[in-house]
Design a protein around this motif. Structure first.
Motif: not given
Length: 184
Positions: A135, A153, A169
């Motif tokens: 992702r 992410n 993240n």
């Protein structure tokens, strides 16, 4: 595989103009050229060329033009998307997770050259693997340098140069790319 191939994929110094390496790059360039010349509606032909380049079936969607050195050192996760003008230089492994998006003009390069001008002039080269998590979105014209790992992410802003690992993240940007904020 030749001694130079083994050195290349293991991160040792190698001679990129070795006959086997040159032939393998030429083969990949021919496949990329054919891929880049197909009509976008010729999906089955594009998939077959991509499978030939990667050495395995893939559900990747890659827009033309696309370029790579070997293809066989690319490991693309599920639902991978590369927009127009991406270049993946893969003398060492480039491992990309699932649901990764590359914007136009992204360059991911595992190859590097010595700082010493004598060694560089002698044709010496090395390569360091790059890993990109799940992702991840790399913005337009992002460059990823040898040996980097990008966590899950991560979003990397357009025009950034990734010279070191980026933690999961996070939103990162700049030259060199650095963490701007967490992904919420």
């Amino acid at each position: 595989m030749s001694e130079q191939w083994q050195k290349m994929v293991s991160g040792q110094n190698y001679q990129p103009w070795d006959a086997e390496l040159t032939a393998k790059r030429q083969q990949a360039k021919v496949i990329c050229h054919r891929f880049n010349q197909t009509c976008p509606s010729e999906e089955s032909q594009r998939r077959a060329l991509l499978a030939q380049l990667l050495g395995q079936e893939s559900d990747a969607h890659i827009e033309a033009p696309f370029h790579c050195d070997y293809g066989s050192n690319l490991k693309l996760g599920k639902r991978f998307y590369a927009n127009h003008g991406c270049t993946l230089l893969d003398p060492a492994a480039i491992v990309i997770g699932d649901d990764v998006l590359l914007a136009p003009g992204v360059v991911i390069a595992t190859a590097t050259h010595p700082i010493d001008p004598e060694r560089r002039a002698a044709g010496e080269e090395s390569a360091q693997a790059i890993t990109i998590g799940n992702r991840v979105w790399l913005g337009a014209n992002v460059s990823v340098c040898p040996g980097v790992t990008i966590g899950d992410n991560v979003v990397v802003g357009a025009g950034s140069v990734v010279t070191r690992d980026l933690p999961a993240n996070t939103v990162c940007a700049g030259n060199p790319a650095r963490v701007i904020r967490p992904v919420e």
